[in-house]
Design a protein around this motif. Sequence first.
Motif, mmCIF file in Angstrom:
data_model
loop_
_atom_site.group_PDB
_atom_site.id
_atom_site.type_symbol
_atom_site.label_atom_id
_atom_site.label_comp_id
_atom_site.label_asym_id
_atom_site.label_seq_id
_atom_site.Cartn_x
_atom_site.Cartn_y
_atom_site.Cartn_z
ATOM 1 N N ARG A 34 0.807 -1.221 0.000
ATOM 2 C CA ARG A 34 0.000 0.000 0.000
ATOM 3 C C ARG A 34 0.846 1.281 0.000
ATOM 4 N N PRO A 35 1.529 1.569 -1.096
ATOM 5 C CA PRO A 35 2.365 2.778 -1.128
ATOM 6 C C PRO A 35 1.596 4.050 -0.807
ATOM 7 N N ARG A 36 0.313 4.072 -1.141
ATOM 8 C CA ARG A 36 -0.485 5.273 -0.873
ATOM 9 C C ARG A 36 -0.555 5.581 0.617
ATOM 10 N N TRP A 37 -0.619 4.527 1.430
ATOM 11 C CA TRP A 37 -0.803 4.719 2.865
ATOM 12 C C TRP A 37 0.502 4.665 3.649
ATOM 13 N N THR A 38 1.547 4.151 3.056
ATOM 14 C CA THR A 38 2.813 4.035 3.790
ATOM 15 C C THR A 38 3.811 5.136 3.444
ATOM 16 N N CYS A 39 3.508 5.966 2.444
ATOM 17 C CA CYS A 39 4.494 6.965 2.020
ATOM 18 C C CYS A 39 4.756 8.015 3.099
ATOM 19 N N VAL A 40 3.710 8.490 3.761
ATOM 20 C CA VAL A 40 3.911 9.498 4.812
ATOM 21 C C VAL A 40 4.595 8.892 6.038
ATOM 22 N N PRO A 41 4.157 7.723 6.545
ATOM 23 C CA PRO A 41 4.904 7.102 7.647
ATOM 24 C C PRO A 41 6.364 6.810 7.293
ATOM 25 N N HIS A 42 6.616 6.444 6.035
ATOM 26 C CA HIS A 42 7.997 6.202 5.600
ATOM 27 C C HIS A 42 8.827 7.476 5.744
ATOM 28 N N TRP A 43 8.273 8.580 5.294
ATOM 29 C CA TRP A 43 8.980 9.860 5.423
ATOM 30 C C TRP A 43 9.207 10.204 6.897
ATOM 31 N N TYR A 44 8.184 10.047 7.713
ATOM 32 C CA TYR A 44 8.300 10.403 9.128
ATOM 33 C C TYR A 44 9.339 9.528 9.830
ATOM 34 N N ALA A 45 9.329 8.242 9.543
ATOM 35 C CA ALA A 45 10.308 7.341 10.159
ATOM 36 C C ALA A 45 11.724 7.695 9.726
ATOM 37 N N THR A 46 11.889 8.048 8.457
ATOM 38 C CA THR A 46 13.214 8.392 7.937
ATOM 39 C C THR A 46 13.716 9.700 8.527
ATOM 40 N N VAL A 47 12.846 10.694 8.573
ATOM 41 C CA VAL A 47 13.233 11.978 9.153
ATOM 42 C C VAL A 47 13.532 11.821 10.643
ATOM 43 N N SER A 48 12.738 11.034 11.328
ATOM 44 C CA SER A 48 12.913 10.868 12.772
ATOM 45 C C SER A 48 14.287 10.325 13.115
ATOM 46 N N ILE A 49 14.710 9.284 12.415
ATOM 47 C CA ILE A 49 16.024 8.724 12.719
ATOM 48 C C ILE A 49 17.130 9.670 12.266
ATOM 49 N N ALA A 72 14.319 12.454 -0.378
ATOM 50 C CA ALA A 72 13.717 11.492 -1.304
ATOM 51 C C ALA A 72 12.373 10.986 -0.795
ATOM 52 N N THR A 73 12.291 10.661 0.495
ATOM 53 C CA THR A 73 11.020 10.160 1.025
ATOM 54 C C THR A 73 9.948 11.246 1.024
ATOM 55 N N LEU A 74 10.358 12.492 1.208
ATOM 56 C CA LEU A 74 9.395 13.594 1.120
ATOM 57 C C LEU A 74 8.853 13.715 -0.302
ATOM 58 N N LEU A 75 9.737 13.632 -1.286
ATOM 59 C CA LEU A 75 9.317 13.766 -2.676
ATOM 60 C C LEU A 75 8.593 12.519 -3.183
ATOM 61 N N LEU A 76 8.734 11.418 -2.469
ATOM 62 C CA LEU A 76 7.986 10.216 -2.835
ATOM 63 C C LEU A 76 6.503 10.338 -2.481
ATOM 64 N N ILE A 77 6.169 11.233 -1.573
ATOM 65 C CA ILE A 77 4.762 11.364 -1.171
ATOM 66 C C ILE A 77 3.878 11.743 -2.358
ATOM 67 N N PRO A 78 4.208 12.791 -3.136
ATOM 68 C CA PRO A 78 3.378 13.075 -4.315
ATOM 69 C C PRO A 78 3.390 11.947 -5.345
ATOM 70 N N LEU A 79 4.472 11.182 -5.384
ATOM 71 C CA LEU A 79 4.554 10.074 -6.332
ATOM 72 C C LEU A 79 3.677 8.897 -5.914
ATOM 73 N N CYS A 80 3.457 8.754 -4.611
ATOM 74 C CA CYS A 80 2.764 7.565 -4.108
ATOM 75 C C CYS A 80 1.328 7.814 -3.660
ATOM 76 N N VAL A 81 1.009 9.057 -3.326
ATOM 77 C CA VAL A 81 -0.287 9.307 -2.700
ATOM 78 C C VAL A 81 -1.452 8.994 -3.638
ATOM 79 N N GLY A 82 -1.228 9.031 -4.928
ATOM 80 C CA GLY A 82 -2.289 8.688 -5.877
ATOM 81 C C GLY A 82 -2.203 7.267 -6.390
ATOM 82 N N ASP A 83 -1.310 6.479 -5.809
ATOM 83 C CA ASP A 83 -1.092 5.095 -6.247
ATOM 84 C C ASP A 83 -2.025 4.165 -5.473
ATOM 85 N N HIS A 84 -2.982 3.574 -6.151
ATOM 86 C CA HIS A 84 -3.984 2.740 -5.487
ATOM 87 C C HIS A 84 -3.622 1.256 -5.476
#
Length: 261
Positions: free
Chosen positions: A73-88, A105-117
């Motif tokens: 589910r890239p649409r739903w995991t893109c924001v948590p991925h960014w947050y986890a990466t930034v946090s560490i 990269a994880t921040l810019l992946l959000i627009p790439l993934c948020v519309g991916d169903h």
Amino acid sequence: MGRSMLALATLSVVVATPDSALFPYLTAQPDGPRCDGLRSLSLWCVGGGSPAALTIARVATVFVLVLVVVGYRPRWTCVPHWYATVSIGVSVYLPNGGDRAAQVATLLLIPLCVGDHRRWHWKTPTAPLAPWSGGSAYAAHLVLRLQVAIIYGHAAVAKLTESIWRDGTAVHYAMQDAYFGAPEGFLRLVESVPGLVLALTWGAVVLEVVIAVAILGGPRTRTVALTCGIALHTAFAVAFGLISFGLVMISVLTIAHTRSR
């Protein structure tokens, strides 16, 4: 592929590195993760920094990153991925150099993934992105390519300002570094071949210039950039042990190479 590799790079650090190494004691710095200012919003800080809170943060980070690695589910995991990466990245005192690139990269992946169903990002898309999503995805991918060009272009220019890079001896000194230096046998092998140190030193600069230029081109040209990046960072990993850093940068190059939908 690139997104999974990027998550895997962060996952390897979180899984293989104990708290004492992630957050080592430094003079004039408090124990535990960095939690000053906006860093207090980090996953590693919201629980207060106690041993139990750090364990929970580690488990939560691993859970998110595993979901990304397997492509769920890239649409739903893109924001948590960014947050986890930034946090560490913002919480450790001694980042490995690839953390900043991973955060961008994880921040810019959000627009790439948020519309991916898609349920799994390994599946071939069956339909194009919606117009609103396709436009933002294209823009984010272009910005990522520009970011990659800046990273490698800056690295090449910075090297050329140093005399040891211009005279071709930088690799010789780097391989003798007490912390990042190459194994003794590998060092002897490299220095036993006439002209190899010079070739490796200038080769790194040339590859960085090629990557910076080629990543801005079309699909075939970007393949050249990706190939050069794999060669460059594989060499760095073998010679200097920069495995996590290399995996991050190859992942970013892979994402930048892939054509946005």
